[in-house]
Design an enzyme around this catalytic site. Structure first.
Site, PDB file in Angstrom:
ATOM      1  N   HIS A  16      46.331  28.879  39.950  1.00 28.86           N
ATOM      2  CA  HIS A  16      45.494  27.696  40.177  1.00 28.86           C
ATOM      3  C   HIS A  16      44.419  27.579  39.101  1.00 28.86           C
ATOM      4  O   HIS A  16      44.065  28.553  38.423  1.00 28.86           O
ATOM      5  CB  HIS A  16      44.851  27.737  41.562  1.00 28.86           C
ATOM      6  CG  HIS A  16      43.857  28.851  41.748  1.00 28.86           C
ATOM      7  ND1 HIS A  16      42.589  28.819  41.211  1.00 28.86           N
ATOM      8  CD2 HIS A  16      43.947  30.019  42.432  1.00 28.86           C
ATOM      9  CE1 HIS A  16      41.933  29.923  41.546  1.00 28.86           C
ATOM     10  NE2 HIS A  16      42.735  30.674  42.276  1.00 28.86           N
ATOM     11  N   GLU A 103      45.871  34.846  48.420  1.00 28.12           N
ATOM     12  CA  GLU A 103      45.192  35.838  47.593  1.00 28.12           C
ATOM     13  C   GLU A 103      44.929  37.108  48.397  1.00 28.12           C
ATOM     14  O   GLU A 103      44.903  37.086  49.632  1.00 28.12           O
ATOM     15  CB  GLU A 103      43.880  35.256  47.054  1.00 28.12           C
ATOM     16  CG  GLU A 103      43.095  36.166  46.106  1.00 28.12           C
ATOM     17  CD  GLU A 103      43.881  36.647  44.878  1.00 28.12           C
ATOM     18  OE1 GLU A 103      44.889  37.350  45.068  1.00 28.12           O
ATOM     19  OE2 GLU A 103      43.463  36.332  43.747  1.00 28.12           O
TER      20      GLU A 103
END
Length: 234
Positions: A16, A103
């Site tokens: 990202h 994550e």
């Protein structure tokens, strides 16, 4: 892809774009920190260059797109792919949001810097003989390396099942992962068969794309592409 490996399935690692916390080095797990304006530009630029028919990430050749459930990963997916490509992939049930790509769960270390984490652990009586290393020690009240290994290995098993039987391009079966810095580097270690504590130093900038594949058209020889040669324009 070199001619001898043409058609071999690939896995694209799409990190990202920049957030305020990635810019400052704060550990960002479950916190929903949005892309900065610069992060948006990063993803738009890499998407324009690398995503689209005839480009490195060709949506017509994708078997699956796996997206982390965090907003910053979803935003990256929305920016990187055209509306038409997103619709086509969605209609074909090729897009999956999965916690397996979330994550690393940082627990007590959420929002902290590395130096702050090491100071906190010292206060807790940890790491008396060496400095904290997430790949070996994991995170207090968060995920251990074993936790992350288990969920990533599950995803790799699914991807290998997609690739099996298509090692010479029999069917389009590239896979794209849109996720986070630690998760994608952890995925790379496990793809290559290394334990989390293996000292493999890797860098993946916000908005950047990495490529994994196989040598010799063999499902048993996973590899990463250190460099990628783009075809010449006709």
């Amino acid at each position: 892809m070199p001619d001898k490996d043409a058609g071999t399935p690939r896995v694209f690692l799409y990190r990202h774009g920049q957030t305020e916390w990635s810019q400052t080095g704060q550990y960002t797990g479950i916190s929903e920190i949005e892309l900065t304006p610069h992060g948006v530009k990063q993803v738009v630029a890499s998407g324009k260059m690398l995503v689209g028919e005839g480009k490195l990430i060709d949506p017509t050749k994708l078997a699956r797109v796996f997206v982390s459930p965090r907003n910053r990963a979803e935003h990256t997916f929305q920016l990187a792919f055209s509306d038409a490509d997103k619709q086509a992939l969605t209609d074909a049930n090729k897009v999956e949001r999965t916690e397996r790509l979330a994550e690393w769960g940082y627990g007590l270390y959420e929002g902290l810097l590395t130096k702050e984490i090491r100071a906190l652990r010292k206060d807790h009586g940890l790491d008396t003989d060496r400095a904290w290393d997430i790949w070996t020690d994991g995170c207090e009240d968060g995920e251990s390396p074993q936790d992350v290994t288990a969920r990533i290995d599950s995803l790799i098993e699914e991807i290998r099942a997609i690739h099996q039987g298509n090692m010479h391009g029999e069917n389009p079966c590239d896979v794209a992962l849109i996720a986070h810095g630690h998760t994608l580097r952890a995925f790379t270690k496990r793809w290559l068969g290394y334990p989390m504590e293996f000292p493999l130093s890797m860098m993946l900038e916000p908005g950047a794309v990495g490529v994994l594949s196989y040598q010799h058209h063999s499902i048993d020889e996973p590899a990463f592409l250190v460099g990628y040669g783009f075809p010449l324009e006709e």
